[in-house]
Design a protein around this motif. Sequence first.
Motif, PDB file in Angstrom:
ATOM      1  N   PRO A 143       0.815  -1.230   0.000  1.00  0.00           N
ATOM      2  CA  PRO A 143       0.000   0.000   0.000  1.00  0.00           C
ATOM      3  C   PRO A 143       0.839   1.267   0.000  1.00  0.00           C
ATOM      4  O   PRO A 143       0.535   2.210  -0.739  1.00  0.00           O
ATOM      5  CB  PRO A 143      -0.817  -0.119   1.301  1.00  0.00           C
ATOM      6  N   ASP A 144       1.896   1.315   0.825  1.00  0.00           N
ATOM      7  CA  ASP A 144       2.729   2.523   0.904  1.00  0.00           C
ATOM      8  C   ASP A 144       3.431   2.789  -0.410  1.00  0.00           C
ATOM      9  O   ASP A 144       3.498   3.929  -0.887  1.00  0.00           O
ATOM     10  CB  ASP A 144       3.751   2.388   2.040  1.00  0.00           C
TER      11      ASP A 144
ATOM     12  N   SER B  79       2.562   1.649  -3.417  1.00  0.00           N
ATOM     13  CA  SER B  79       1.573   1.980  -4.455  1.00  0.00           C
ATOM     14  C   SER B  79       1.160   3.447  -4.358  1.00  0.00           C
ATOM     15  O   SER B  79       1.011   4.135  -5.380  1.00  0.00           O
ATOM     16  CB  SER B  79       0.346   1.081  -4.316  1.00  0.00           C
ATOM     17  N   LYS B  80       0.968   3.916  -3.136  1.00  0.00           N
ATOM     18  CA  LYS B  80       0.598   5.318  -2.938  1.00  0.00           C
ATOM     19  C   LYS B  80       1.703   6.237  -3.436  1.00  0.00           C
ATOM     20  O   LYS B  80       1.434   7.258  -4.093  1.00  0.00           O
ATOM     21  CB  LYS B  80       0.331   5.578  -1.452  1.00  0.00           C
TER      22      LYS B  80
ATOM     23  N   ASN C 117       1.660   6.327  -7.253  1.00  0.00           N
ATOM     24  CA  ASN C 117       0.541   7.125  -7.756  1.00  0.00           C
ATOM     25  C   ASN C 117       0.810   8.627  -7.605  1.00  0.00           C
ATOM     26  O   ASN C 117       0.469   9.426  -8.486  1.00  0.00           O
ATOM     27  CB  ASN C 117      -0.747   6.749  -7.031  1.00  0.00           C
ATOM     28  N   GLU C 118       1.404   9.009  -6.487  1.00  0.00           N
ATOM     29  CA  GLU C 118       1.740  10.419  -6.284  1.00  0.00           C
ATOM     30  C   GLU C 118       2.790  10.879  -7.279  1.00  0.00           C
ATOM     31  O   GLU C 118       2.730  12.000  -7.798  1.00  0.00           O
ATOM     32  CB  GLU C 118       2.228  10.639  -4.846  1.00  0.00           C
TER      33      GLU C 118
ATOM     34  N   THR D 208       1.426   0.517 -13.731  1.00  0.00           N
ATOM     35  CA  THR D 208       1.038   0.819 -12.359  1.00  0.00           C
ATOM     36  C   THR D 208      -0.342   0.224 -12.124  1.00  0.00           C
ATOM     37  O   THR D 208      -0.975  -0.321 -13.046  1.00  0.00           O
ATOM     38  CB  THR D 208       0.987   2.344 -12.110  1.00  0.00           C
TER      39      THR D 208
ATOM     40  N   ARG E 197      -2.978   1.752 -11.738  1.00  0.00           N
ATOM     41  CA  ARG E 197      -4.033   2.602 -12.283  1.00  0.00           C
ATOM     42  C   ARG E 197      -3.849   2.887 -13.764  1.00  0.00           C
ATOM     43  O   ARG E 197      -4.565   3.715 -14.329  1.00  0.00           O
ATOM     44  CB  ARG E 197      -4.110   3.921 -11.525  1.00  0.00           C
TER      45      ARG E 197
END
Length: 356
Positions: A244-245, A247-248, A251-252, A334, A336
């Motif tokens: 999760p960290d 991936s975040k 995305n940023e 990614t 997304r």
Amino acid sequence: MPHNDSLLIDIGIGECKVTKVLVDTGSSVDLIFRDTLDKMGIDLRDMKPSSRTLTGFNGSSERMIGTIRLPVYAWDVTQTVKFSVIRAKAPYNAILGTPWLHFMKAIPSTYHQCVKFPGKDGTTQTIRGDQRAARELLIAAVKLQQSVPLVNSVAKPIHKIYPQKEEVREVHIDEADPTKVIRVGAFLSDEMQSQVISFLRANASTFAWKTSDMKGIDPIVASPELNVDPTFKPIRQKRQKLGPDRSKAVNEEVDRLLEAGFIAEVRYPEWLANPVVVKKKNGMWRICVDFTDLNDRLVESTAGNELLTFMDAFLGYSQILMHPDDREKTAFITDRGTYCYKVMPFGLKNAGATYQ
């Protein structure tokens, strides 16, 4: 008054004030003794093992046990010195030889018992030698009839010292935009600070204050084409799941690159790579792309060429626009979507690229 004293000084090494440090213009290495490191409380895990042999002018040899890098403080000048470490007993705690002297641009004088070197502010700095300690060692040598007396203690306790901090002051140079902040060394004179601030304020429009300000280099000047052999089969890496960290963080980074116009979404690329996310020492995430497969093909395609050229620039990889025909080769996946670089991405070996 004529004398034969050695030039001994007290100087800051690491976080300690070390006494009886010999300044020796005939030594090709900077030397520190294991006993001295023990007295200083240095963690020997920082020492890099070495088995080299050092030979003195008298023909005697001593095997090193390692090397260690420690800061040496002389007035306002700090130099990280690579010390050779040995176990031998000596009348000194350390020896500063030609490497340190050359860096300091120092002129040692045994006769005047001092070392002179230029300071940061352009003035001449002087370190006075400890003539009393030098004569005590000379007397001890005569009494013991030894050329190298054994002295296991220092003349005074080793006191902890701290290096001067590189403090800076932040200055806003645009009242209309609070994000435009510069940092100026707090130890500069008031006049120098004023000149630097005035110059930067007058030229504030020259600098890129955010990523989107970087307009890049005109493709007419440079546009890299990836010289990949067309007979090589493209490689599409399988998507690797990130936590999760991570991936975040990816995305940023994608949002930042999209806003800056550095990447674009792509549908069906032939080449596809995974992002690599590594935590930096400051706790932030570093986002790269695993171009291993593409890089291997680029390196192979350079075989037989006689000349490779390199260019280095601050964020240079983001300032050079990729050739449109080769952008999809830089595609990465990614959670997304899939994107490719419109600019040269960090981590891509461009040695095989051609510029038009």
